[in-house]
Design an enzyme around this catalytic site. Structure first.
Site, PDB file in Angstrom:
ATOM      1  N   ARG A   1      -9.271  17.083   3.601  1.00 26.62           N
ATOM      2  CA  ARG A   1     -10.220  17.225   2.499  1.00 26.62           C
ATOM      3  C   ARG A   1     -11.572  17.704   3.026  1.00 26.62           C
ATOM      4  NH1 ARG A   1      -9.400  11.247   0.347  1.00 26.62           N
ATOM      5  NH2 ARG A   1      -8.066  11.063   2.174  1.00 26.62           N
TER       6      ARG A   1
ATOM      7  N   ARG B   1      -2.960  -2.223  -3.241  1.00 24.55           N
ATOM      8  CA  ARG B   1      -4.123  -1.359  -3.132  1.00 24.55           C
ATOM      9  C   ARG B   1      -4.017  -0.282  -4.208  1.00 24.55           C
ATOM     10  NH1 ARG B   1      -5.130   3.694   0.780  1.00 24.55           N
ATOM     11  NH2 ARG B   1      -7.355   4.019   0.391  1.00 24.55           N
TER      12      ARG B   1
ATOM     13  N   GLU C   1      -7.786  -4.022   5.514  1.00 26.90           N
ATOM     14  CA  GLU C   1      -7.729  -3.926   4.061  1.00 26.90           C
ATOM     15  C   GLU C   1      -6.615  -4.794   3.480  1.00 26.90           C
ATOM     16  OE1 GLU C   1      -8.831   0.688   3.322  1.00 26.90           O
ATOM     17  OE2 GLU C   1      -7.521   0.227   5.027  1.00 26.90           O
TER      18      GLU C   1
ATOM     19  N   ASN D   1       0.874  -1.176   0.000  1.00 28.68           N
ATOM     20  CA  ASN D   1       0.000   0.000   0.000  1.00 28.68           C
ATOM     21  C   ASN D   1       0.906   1.220   0.000  1.00 28.68           C
ATOM     22  OD1 ASN D   1      -1.855   2.028   0.393  1.00 28.68           O
ATOM     23  ND2 ASN D   1      -2.796   1.129   2.220  1.00 28.68           N
TER      24      ASN D   1
ATOM     25  N   HIS E   1     -12.882   3.489  -0.254  1.00 25.09           N
ATOM     26  CA  HIS E   1     -12.709   2.647   0.941  1.00 25.09           C
ATOM     27  C   HIS E   1     -13.390   1.293   0.776  1.00 25.09           C
ATOM     28  CE1 HIS E   1     -12.208   6.705   3.138  1.00 25.09           C
ATOM     29  NE2 HIS E   1     -11.006   6.146   3.032  1.00 25.09           N
TER      30      HIS E   1
END
Length: 404
Positions: A240, A92, A378, A8, A180
């Site tokens: 963000r 990912r 994940e 990742n 996600h």
């Protein structure tokens, strides 16, 4: 021992995990590590299956100036010192666009197609692709699998997938994707063992971290998400803004004279909790701060989660359970308590003691809406997809085991 390497990659760090492949396709985490401080203060840290330290090494800046160099250093350490030679690598990749609804084996053509989505995920996509290109160049025979954060949401109905814009733009890929997805997919697969009574019912999952979003699950499938075309939409995040009137963007361009590139950088790096508070993008620092702007940023974060929960409950036509996950969701009892208070009108009744203990079930026994805390994984999801694709070209047939 066969192993799967999971990568990742971000702009200044490369996180990696190594899983052993055991009987009946079971995956067990053996190594967890990262190379961070790329281009500034490079450092390799890694631990073993039981958390025992395996490495903690600093490097000069010139030795690790970019992601490919970090890959080379970490890869050499894994190969030469730990004798790790993976049978495949899973990555990912944040944006799969309209083309990819499931993991895929990577080749140069796929990398070229994924490069088209760099503008849609500028903080993630270019760095996700960098280690893929590096491995293609240096180990072309090593199978690589791309696992997409958008793929899990491709089950949305058309009305949830569209914007109210001409159909031609939708055909070109301007649509609501959601992100996600690897986290939500892991939660959806884990719920049958954690809470079988609600696993296939109407569930809202709140993935709350530096990047934050929420997802409505029904029958274990995503039916709606707070994020859309890019990872800017929905909840306020570390840097963000989340949901924002497009007119604000037009104002920044026409009245403030900001070029498009500067607007993009501003929205991705200077807004959210950081912009609201003027203190930090880290929820832990905001919770510890006495600054009124920090308190306001937290208030805003909680308020928007409450609003989004109402929207997602409407998409589900009701609600049977609520799940917290990711860094803030798993670790901040105070944020969970405040969100639960916002959801009282839906029937949520929190158990303060169980919440403070970070228990799996944190609602009161009589709460009409049970509330759970389920740690996400994940990387394990990526490893499982990678192994499955190697075995039979599918991504849903191997059994996995969570390793803490």
């Amino acid at each position: 021992m066969d192993t799967i390497l999971v990568i990742n990659a971000g702009s200044s760090s490369v996180k990696f995990q190594v899983y052993s492949v055991e009987g009946e396709g079971t995956l067990r985490r053996q190594i967890k590590g990262q190379m961070d401080g790329i281009g500034s203060r490079p450092r390799l840290r890694a631990s073993g299956a039981t958390g025992d330290p395996l490495a903690d090494r600093a490097y000069p800046i010139e030795a690790v100036p970019d992601v490919p160099a970090a890959m080379a250093v970490a890869g050499a350490w894994l190969r030469d010192e730990l004798r790790v030679t993976p049978i495949a690598v899973g990555h990912r990749v944040v944006h799969g666009g309209p083309d990819y609804s499931r993991p895929v084996l990577i080749d140069h053509g796929i990398v070229s197609r994924l490069e088209r989505f760099v503008a849609l995920a500028p903080l993630h996509q270019p760095y996700n692709l960098a280690p893929i290109r590096s491995l293609l160049a240096n180990f072309p025979a090593l199978p690589q699998v791309a696992c997409f954060d958008t793929a899990f949401h491709r089950t949305h109905d058309a009305v949830a997938d569209h914007y109210a814009i001409p159909q031609q733009l939708h055909a070109e890929g301007v649509r609501r994707y959601g992100f996600h997805g690897l986290s939500y997919e892991y939660i959806a697969r884990t719920l049958p063992s954690v809470a079988p009574d609600i696993a296939r019912r109407r569930v809202i999952v709140a993935h709350l971290g530096s990047g934050a979003s929420m997802c409505a699950l029904k029958e274990g499938r995503s039916v709606e998400s707070t994020m859309g075309f890019t990872a800017l939409d929905g909840l306020p995040m570390g840097t963000r803004p989340g949901q924002i009137d497009p007119g604000v963007v037009l104002y920044l361009i026409s009245e403030k004279g900001m070029p498009a590139a500067k607007v993009q950088d501003f929205l991705y790096r200077d807004c959210g909790l950081k912009g609201l508070s003027g203190v930090s993008n880290d929820m832990r620092e905001l919770e510890a701060s006495a600054d009124p702007h920090a308190r306001f940023a937290i208030d805003y974060f909680v308020y928007r989660i409450g609003l989004s929960a109402g929207m997602l409950a409407a998409a589900l036509q009701g609600l049977d359970a609520f799940v917290f996950t990711a860094g803030i969701g798993e670790n901040s009892a105070s944020i969970r308590a405040r969100v639960a208070e916002q959801l009282g009108w839906l029937g949520v009744a929190l158990d303060a003691t169980e919440n403070a203990r970070h228990s799996r079930l944190i609602s009161r026994p009589g709460s009409p809406i049970p509330v759970y805390v389920v740690p996400t994984d994940e990387e394990l999801m990526i490893a499982q997809h990678t192994l499955s694709l190697l075995i039979d070209g599918h991504s849903h047939n191997t059994r996995s085991e969570r390793v803490s």
